[in-house]
Scaffold this active site. Sequence first.
Site, PDB file in Angstrom:
ATOM      1  N   SER A  73     -19.243 -32.993  -6.942  1.00  0.00           N
ATOM      2  CA  SER A  73     -19.101 -34.134  -7.131  1.00  0.00           C
ATOM      3  C   SER A  73     -18.599 -34.668  -5.563  1.00  0.00           C
ATOM      4  O   SER A  73     -18.351 -33.743  -4.956  1.00  0.00           O
ATOM      5  CB  SER A  73     -17.771 -34.486  -8.230  1.00  0.00           C
ATOM      6  OG  SER A  73     -17.374 -36.223  -8.057  1.00  0.00           O
ATOM      7  N   TYR A  98      -9.414 -32.263 -11.289  1.00  0.00           N
ATOM      8  CA  TYR A  98     -11.094 -32.963 -11.074  1.00  0.00           C
ATOM      9  C   TYR A  98     -11.390 -32.617  -9.784  1.00  0.00           C
ATOM     10  O   TYR A  98     -12.449 -32.100  -9.322  1.00  0.00           O
ATOM     11  CB  TYR A  98     -11.850 -34.050 -11.621  1.00  0.00           C
ATOM     12  CG  TYR A  98     -12.759 -34.485 -11.709  1.00  0.00           C
ATOM     13  CD1 TYR A  98     -14.097 -33.655 -12.376  1.00  0.00           C
ATOM     14  CD2 TYR A  98     -13.910 -35.302 -10.451  1.00  0.00           C
ATOM     15  CE1 TYR A  98     -14.980 -33.926 -12.558  1.00  0.00           C
ATOM     16  CE2 TYR A  98     -15.119 -35.090 -11.323  1.00  0.00           C
ATOM     17  CZ  TYR A  98     -15.680 -35.052 -11.469  1.00  0.00           C
ATOM     18  OH  TYR A  98     -17.133 -34.541 -11.874  1.00  0.00           O
TER      19      TYR A  98
END
Length: 287
Positions: free
Chosen positions: A163, A180
Amino acid sequence: MEDHKIEDFSSLFSLKGKVAVVTGGSRGLGLTAASALLQAGCSKVIISSRKASACDAATKTLNALPNLPHGSQAISVPADSATIEGVQALLAGVRKHTDHVDILLANAGATWGEAFDTHPDSAIAKVLDLNVRAVFNTVRLFAPLLQARASVADPSRVLITASVAGLGIGTLGKQATFGYSASKAAVIHLGRNLAVEMGPRHVTVNSICPGFFPTKMSVGLLEISGGQSKIAESNPMKRLGKPEDIAGIVVYLSSRAGSHVNGEAIAVDGGSMWVRGELAAAGDSHL
């Protein structure tokens, strides 16, 4: 050497006859990637996620695509890759259908949004386990299948879904995604280490770093961040990611066109992370 000559350009992006495994492939970017792999010529694309019903529904959808090459098929092999036992079960299930894997897309992932002061340890552990530990275990256990028919001329591929949150600063505030962001930074660096380890075994390892795509995982965060229209308008390209954007990078890295790309982390975000950097430098407290 003929500098102008490209060997068989017509097949440069073809995946004809390849076998792929996609974890987290029953929805979202994983399903998009699986669709692209099939349509680019893979003979088998094995779909895995925790829920058997979701895998079965995904393979039914994929196998009904109107433009699949003759003989191409999606296969359901449900497994929970968050645990080593789940990865072992996935490997056993895949071995029932093939003795080699040409493309492994480690796409299964999780996120958790909560403020810093109340962010639970269990959330950090869950996200790190699936987004980092599971990726390592999956690549390690699948290494023999990846090496089975890999060569200097035709290496096998590992693609990791990372990401842009692992390249810069992720979401902060009330729905902060600390685990995350940390996990995606970690898995990008893990990918670089694996690229050097696996390169001599004729396996490339690269990370794909999407920005905002309107998937089930991101829709809540999009709304919290101001809505899809606002996020799209702030992007230099004035839109969010589309399925074709993921399809293109997956096919490129998996095909002969990407066979000399190794250890890279490629952002697919329209340049939005650089805009975020400019706004943060200007003191925008909403980032």
